[in-house]
Design a protein around this motif. Structure first.
Motif, PDB file in Angstrom:
ATOM      1  N   ALA A  40       0.813  -1.231   0.000  1.00 27.49           N
ATOM      2  CA  ALA A  40       0.000   0.000   0.000  1.00 27.49           C
ATOM      3  C   ALA A  40       0.842   1.274   0.000  1.00 27.49           C
ATOM      4  O   ALA A  40       0.369   2.326  -0.433  1.00 27.49           O
ATOM      5  N   SER A  41       2.078   1.224   0.470  1.00 28.98           N
ATOM      6  CA  SER A  41       2.917   2.430   0.504  1.00 28.98           C
ATOM      7  C   SER A  41       3.400   2.847  -0.887  1.00 28.98           C
ATOM      8  O   SER A  41       3.789   3.989  -1.083  1.00 28.98           O
ATOM      9  N   TYR A  42       3.349   1.929  -1.842  1.00 29.50           N
ATOM     10  CA  TYR A  42       3.792   2.255  -3.203  1.00 29.50           C
ATOM     11  C   TYR A  42       2.641   2.894  -3.963  1.00 29.50           C
ATOM     12  O   TYR A  42       1.556   2.325  -4.063  1.00 29.50           O
ATOM     13  N   ILE A  43       2.913   4.090  -4.513  1.00 25.71           N
ATOM     14  CA  ILE A  43       1.840   4.816  -5.205  1.00 25.71           C
ATOM     15  C   ILE A  43       2.167   5.119  -6.664  1.00 25.71           C
ATOM     16  O   ILE A  43       1.325   5.637  -7.391  1.00 25.71           O
ATOM     17  N   ARG A  44       3.387   4.796  -7.093  1.00 26.21           N
ATOM     18  CA  ARG A  44       3.790   5.152  -8.455  1.00 26.21           C
ATOM     19  C   ARG A  44       4.868   4.188  -8.937  1.00 26.21           C
ATOM     20  O   ARG A  44       5.796   3.864  -8.199  1.00 26.21           O
ATOM     21  N   VAL A  45       4.731   3.744 -10.204  1.00 23.45           N
ATOM     22  CA  VAL A  45       5.744   2.927 -10.855  1.00 23.45           C
ATOM     23  C   VAL A  45       6.012   3.561 -12.218  1.00 23.45           C
ATOM     24  O   VAL A  45       5.097   3.711 -13.026  1.00 23.45           O
ATOM     25  N   VAL A  46       7.252   3.949 -12.457  1.00 21.12           N
ATOM     26  CA  VAL A  46       7.650   4.563 -13.720  1.00 21.12           C
ATOM     27  C   VAL A  46       8.405   3.529 -14.544  1.00 21.12           C
ATOM     28  O   VAL A  46       9.290   2.842 -14.030  1.00 21.12           O
ATOM     29  N   ILE A  47       8.045   3.428 -15.825  1.00 17.89           N
ATOM     30  CA  ILE A  47       8.680   2.486 -16.743  1.00 17.89           C
ATOM     31  C   ILE A  47       9.560   3.264 -17.720  1.00 17.89           C
ATOM     32  O   ILE A  47       9.108   4.244 -18.320  1.00 17.89           O
ATOM     33  N   GLY A  48      10.790   2.825 -17.891  1.00 16.79           N
ATOM     34  CA  GLY A  48      11.699   3.475 -18.816  1.00 16.79           C
ATOM     35  C   GLY A  48      12.567   2.465 -19.549  1.00 16.79           C
ATOM     36  O   GLY A  48      12.514   1.262 -19.279  1.00 16.79           O
ATOM     37  N   VAL A  49      13.362   2.986 -20.464  1.00 16.90           N
ATOM     38  CA  VAL A  49      14.307   2.166 -21.232  1.00 16.90           C
ATOM     39  C   VAL A  49      15.642   2.898 -21.249  1.00 16.90           C
ATOM     40  O   VAL A  49      15.693   4.101 -21.512  1.00 16.90           O
ATOM     41  N   ALA A  50      16.701   2.168 -20.955  1.00 12.23           N
ATOM     42  CA  ALA A  50      18.061   2.722 -20.985  1.00 12.23           C
ATOM     43  C   ALA A  50      18.887   1.931 -21.990  1.00 12.23           C
ATOM     44  O   ALA A  50      18.747   0.715 -22.099  1.00 12.23           O
ATOM     45  N   ILE A  51      19.750   2.637 -22.706  1.00 11.16           N
ATOM     46  CA  ILE A  51      20.669   1.998 -23.649  1.00 11.16           C
ATOM     47  C   ILE A  51      22.003   1.831 -22.944  1.00 11.16           C
ATOM     48  O   ILE A  51      22.582   2.804 -22.445  1.00 11.16           O
ATOM     49  N   ALA A  88      21.568  10.245 -20.208  1.00  9.42           N
ATOM     50  CA  ALA A  88      22.087   9.699 -18.954  1.00  9.42           C
ATOM     51  C   ALA A  88      22.502   8.249 -19.151  1.00  9.42           C
ATOM     52  O   ALA A  88      21.899   7.528 -19.937  1.00  9.42           O
ATOM     53  N   ASP A  89      23.522   7.845 -18.395  1.00 10.44           N
ATOM     54  CA  ASP A  89      23.910   6.442 -18.394  1.00 10.44           C
ATOM     55  C   ASP A  89      22.861   5.678 -17.579  1.00 10.44           C
ATOM     56  O   ASP A  89      22.085   6.278 -16.837  1.00 10.44           O
ATOM     57  N   PRO A  90      22.794   4.356 -17.717  1.00  8.53           N
ATOM     58  CA  PRO A  90      21.753   3.591 -17.019  1.00  8.53           C
ATOM     59  C   PRO A  90      21.719   3.807 -15.503  1.00  8.53           C
ATOM     60  O   PRO A  90      20.641   3.878 -14.913  1.00  8.53           O
ATOM     61  N   GLN A  91      22.856   3.928 -14.841  1.00 10.94           N
ATOM     62  CA  GLN A  91      22.863   4.116 -13.392  1.00 10.94           C
ATOM     63  C   GLN A  91      22.273   5.476 -13.006  1.00 10.94           C
ATOM     64  O   GLN A  91      21.459   5.561 -12.095  1.00 10.94           O
ATOM     65  N   SER A  92      22.666   6.523 -13.687  1.00 13.08           N
ATOM     66  CA  SER A  92      22.118   7.854 -13.406  1.00 13.08           C
ATOM     67  C   SER A  92      20.639   7.910 -13.742  1.00 13.08           C
ATOM     68  O   SER A  92      19.842   8.504 -13.006  1.00 13.08           O
ATOM     69  N   PHE A  93      20.262   7.297 -14.842  1.00 13.10           N
ATOM     70  CA  PHE A  93      18.862   7.284 -15.266  1.00 13.10           C
ATOM     71  C   PHE A  93      17.982   6.689 -14.174  1.00 13.10           C
ATOM     72  O   PHE A  93      16.919   7.224 -13.851  1.00 13.10           O
ATOM     73  N   GLY A  94      18.403   5.602 -13.575  1.00 12.02           N
ATOM     74  CA  GLY A  94      17.623   4.970 -12.520  1.00 12.02           C
ATOM     75  C   GLY A  94      17.348   5.891 -11.347  1.00 12.02           C
ATOM     76  O   GLY A  94      16.287   5.833 -10.733  1.00 12.02           O
ATOM     77  N   ARG A  95      18.271   6.780 -11.049  1.00 12.87           N
ATOM     78  CA  ARG A  95      18.101   7.708  -9.930  1.00 12.87           C
ATOM     79  C   ARG A  95      17.211   8.891 -10.273  1.00 12.87           C
ATOM     80  O   ARG A  95      16.574   9.447  -9.401  1.00 12.87           O
TER      81      ARG A  95
END
Length: 176
Positions: A87-98, A162-169
């Protein structure tokens, strides 16, 4: 949506692209899901699912991970069981990184990238990254939980350099 009361309960995200031309380095794209709590809905993700991982509670799983785009059908697949998220999760963002192993690659340099979000047999969206050709990573969609507990879906296309690690943040920052 599956019903007016429940909203989206389970979704599948698929990604495909054509392999790089013979003699060139492989293109490696990755689906990334970032989860956010009510305490920090646009800041730091509570956790990320990417590169063959799964969520701590098993509700978000990367089922297939390709590093080349070769093969039939989809190259990457992720399953999100939104109705099982805490219940504490209110948002899930989907992305793609190269992945950037052999120099900077952008979506404009990848042959036929395409992501699809499905709920059962219903297509919620299909996207080809044409709006973000110079980006190295992009958000595509997000799921948001209403106060009633129902999950809704919306397109959320934003390109990043952004690189994949930065993108995740940073992928979930900004207004919802």
């Amino acid at each position: 949506m599956s019903s007016l009361n429940k909203g989206v309960t389970k979704a599948e995200v698929t990604l495909k692209w054509d392999p790089s031309p013979l003699g060139e380095p492989d293109h490696d794209l990755d689906i990334v899901a970032a989860t956010y709590t009510s305490a920090d809905p646009t800041g730091t993700p509570s956790y990320l699912v990417h590169f063959g991982s799964r969520s701590p509670d098993g509700t978000i799983t990367l089922n297939r991970d390709s590093r080349t785009g070769q093969g039939f059908g989809t190259d990457e697949e992720m399953t999100l069981e939104l109705d099982r998220l805490g219940a504490s999760y209110i948002r899930v963002v989907i992305g793609v990184a190269i992945q950037q192993r052999d120099g900077d690659r952008t979506f404009g340099e990848i042959a036929s990238p395409r992501i699809q979000v499905l709920e059962g047999y219903t297509e919620l969206t299909e996207y080809d990254f044409a709006d973000v050709p110079t980006a190295t990573a992009a958000t595509v969609a997000e799921f948001v939980r209403a106060e009633s507990g129902a999950w809704s879906f919306r397109m959320a296309v934003r390109g990043f350099d952004a690189d994949p690690q930065s993108f995740g943040r940073i992928m979930g920052g900004g207004a919802r």
